[in-house]
Design a protein around this motif. Structure first.
Motif, short mmCIF file in Angstrom:
data_model
loop_
_atom_site.label_atom_id
_atom_site.label_comp_id
_atom_site.label_asym_id
_atom_site.label_seq_id
_atom_site.Cartn_x
_atom_site.Cartn_y
_atom_site.Cartn_z
N PHE A 1 -5.41 -7.29 1.27
CA PHE A 1 -5.32 -7.48 -0.17
C PHE A 1 -5.55 -6.15 -0.89
O PHE A 1 -4.84 -5.81 -1.84
CB PHE A 1 -6.34 -8.53 -0.64
CG PHE A 1 -6.30 -8.80 -2.11
CD1 PHE A 1 -5.25 -9.49 -2.67
CD2 PHE A 1 -7.32 -8.35 -2.93
CE1 PHE A 1 -5.20 -9.74 -4.04
CE2 PHE A 1 -7.28 -8.58 -4.29
CZ PHE A 1 -6.23 -9.28 -4.84
N PHE A 2 -6.54 -5.37 -0.43
CA PHE A 2 -6.81 -4.05 -1.00
C PHE A 2 -5.61 -3.13 -0.82
O PHE A 2 -5.21 -2.40 -1.74
CB PHE A 2 -8.06 -3.46 -0.34
CG PHE A 2 -8.45 -2.13 -0.88
CD1 PHE A 2 -8.89 -1.99 -2.18
CD2 PHE A 2 -8.38 -1.01 -0.08
CE1 PHE A 2 -9.25 -0.75 -2.68
CE2 PHE A 2 -8.74 0.23 -0.57
CZ PHE A 2 -9.17 0.36 -1.88
N LEU B 1 -3.27 -1.33 -3.74
CA LEU B 1 -2.97 0.11 -3.75
C LEU B 1 -1.48 0.38 -3.69
O LEU B 1 -1.00 1.37 -4.25
CB LEU B 1 -3.66 0.79 -2.56
CG LEU B 1 -5.14 1.10 -2.69
CD1 LEU B 1 -5.67 1.70 -1.40
CD2 LEU B 1 -5.41 2.03 -3.85
N SER B 2 -0.74 -0.49 -3.02
CA SER B 2 0.70 -0.24 -2.85
C SER B 2 1.48 -0.39 -4.16
O SER B 2 2.60 0.09 -4.24
CB SER B 2 1.28 -1.16 -1.77
OG SER B 2 1.29 -2.49 -2.21
N LYS C 1 0.65 1.05 -6.94
CA LYS C 1 0.63 2.40 -7.49
C LYS C 1 1.23 3.40 -6.50
O LYS C 1 1.85 4.37 -6.90
CB LYS C 1 -0.82 2.78 -7.83
CG LYS C 1 -0.98 4.13 -8.45
CD LYS C 1 -0.49 4.14 -9.88
CE LYS C 1 -0.78 5.51 -10.49
NZ LYS C 1 -0.04 5.78 -11.66
N PHE C 2 1.02 3.18 -5.21
CA PHE C 2 1.48 4.09 -4.16
C PHE C 2 2.32 3.32 -3.14
O PHE C 2 1.82 2.98 -2.05
CB PHE C 2 0.29 4.76 -3.46
CG PHE C 2 -0.67 5.42 -4.39
CD1 PHE C 2 -0.38 6.63 -4.98
CD2 PHE C 2 -1.89 4.81 -4.68
CE1 PHE C 2 -1.26 7.24 -5.85
CE2 PHE C 2 -2.79 5.42 -5.54
CZ PHE C 2 -2.47 6.63 -6.12
N PRO C 3 3.59 3.03 -3.42
CA PRO C 3 4.40 2.20 -2.51
C PRO C 3 4.64 2.84 -1.14
O PRO C 3 4.93 2.15 -0.18
CB PRO C 3 5.71 1.99 -3.27
CG PRO C 3 5.70 2.94 -4.39
CD PRO C 3 4.31 3.38 -4.63
N SER C 4 4.50 4.15 -1.04
CA SER C 4 4.74 4.80 0.25
C SER C 4 3.66 4.46 1.28
O SER C 4 3.84 4.74 2.46
CB SER C 4 4.84 6.31 0.07
OG SER C 4 3.64 6.82 -0.47
N LEU C 5 2.55 3.84 0.86
CA LEU C 5 1.52 3.43 1.81
C LEU C 5 2.03 2.40 2.81
O LEU C 5 1.53 2.29 3.91
CB LEU C 5 0.31 2.85 1.08
CG LEU C 5 -0.60 3.83 0.36
CD1 LEU C 5 -1.65 3.07 -0.42
CD2 LEU C 5 -1.23 4.79 1.33
N LEU C 6 3.04 1.63 2.39
CA LEU C 6 3.54 0.56 3.25
C LEU C 6 4.56 1.05 4.28
O LEU C 6 4.93 0.31 5.17
CB LEU C 6 4.16 -0.54 2.39
CG LEU C 6 3.22 -1.20 1.40
CD1 LEU C 6 3.96 -2.23 0.57
CD2 LEU C 6 2.04 -1.83 2.11
N GLY C 7 5.01 2.27 4.16
CA GLY C 7 6.01 2.79 5.09
C GLY C 7 5.39 3.54 6.25
O GLY C 7 4.18 3.60 6.42
N ASN C 8 6.27 4.14 7.06
CA ASN C 8 5.81 4.90 8.21
C ASN C 8 5.83 6.40 7.96
O ASN C 8 5.58 7.18 8.86
CB ASN C 8 6.65 4.57 9.44
CG ASN C 8 8.10 4.94 9.26
OD1 ASN C 8 8.49 5.48 8.23
ND2 ASN C 8 8.90 4.65 10.27
N GLY C 9 6.16 6.82 6.75
CA GLY C 9 6.17 8.24 6.41
C GLY C 9 7.53 8.91 6.50
O GLY C 9 7.68 10.07 6.13
N ARG C 10 8.53 8.20 6.99
CA ARG C 10 9.85 8.82 7.16
C ARG C 10 10.45 9.23 5.81
O ARG C 10 11.01 10.31 5.68
CB ARG C 10 10.79 7.88 7.89
CG ARG C 10 12.16 8.47 8.07
CD ARG C 10 13.10 7.58 8.81
NE ARG C 10 14.43 8.21 8.83
CZ ARG C 10 15.45 7.67 9.40
NH1 ARG C 10 15.34 6.51 10.00
NH2 ARG C 10 16.62 8.28 9.38
N ALA C 11 10.36 8.37 4.82
CA ALA C 11 10.95 8.68 3.51
C ALA C 11 10.30 9.91 2.90
O ALA C 11 10.99 10.79 2.37
CB ALA C 11 10.81 7.49 2.58
N MET C 12 8.98 10.01 2.99
CA MET C 12 8.29 11.18 2.43
C MET C 12 8.66 12.44 3.20
O MET C 12 8.83 13.51 2.60
CB MET C 12 6.79 10.95 2.46
CG MET C 12 6.34 9.94 1.45
SD MET C 12 4.58 9.53 1.40
CE MET C 12 3.75 10.87 2.13
#
Length: 168
Positions: free
Chosen positions: A140-141, A145-146, A148-159
């Protein structure tokens, strides 16, 4: 099989910016300066993760001598050769200062003093149910957070792809 299924162009689209030729002296200088800093950051991150691991809920509740009852099923650690192994045991009898247990797989029972039981055998009881509360709370936490920061849910490839392809 891998050559049929996996792309041969690489994981990231790099527009052939860095595929050919040697890196510039500026890039090498940056790598020399940033390498130790990134390594120090990784070390600090590992220390932080290790500190947070102290707060993980235990898989089983700790059992103290006073809470052990006859016919309880507990798990005890004991040395077998070079390894410390956790084995299930049945409490057969209990007095004021000793407890008699039979470890599963052994054909004999052991009478163990109260101090030795807690210092050497580290008895554990039933599974902890705290994980049923803490895990949904953590997700839930993360969901909050996601927003405000949607990239937290990914694996880092997009960044990583944005970092590789951005104009310098």
């Amino acid at each position: 099989v891998g050559s049929i299924v996996v792309e041969d162009a690489g994981l990231y689209e790099m527009d052939e910016k860095y595929s050919y030729g040697w890196p510039s002296s500026q890039m090498i200088g940056w790598a020399v300066l940033a390498g130790p800093l990134v390594g120090l950051g990784a070390l600090c991150f590992r220390w932080l993760v290790k500190w947070f691991e102290k707060f993980k809920p235990p898989p089983r509740e700790k059992v103290c001598f006073s809470s052990i009852e006859i016919d309880d099923r507990i798990w005890v650690y004991r040395r077998e050769g070079d390894f410390e192994v956790r084995r299930p045991a049945q409490v057969l009898d209990k007095s004021k200062t000793t407890v008699t247990i039979e470890i599963e797989g052994d054909s004999y029972s052991e009478e163990i003093d109260e101090n030795i039981l807690e210092k050497t055998y580290h008895p554990e009881g039933p599974r902890s149910t705290r994980i049923l509360v803490l895990m949904p709370a953590a997700f839930f936490f993360l969901a909050l957070l996601s927003w405000k920061f949607p990239s937290l849910l990914g694996n880092g490839r997009a960044m990583a792809e944005v970092a590789i392809n951005r104009d310098r």
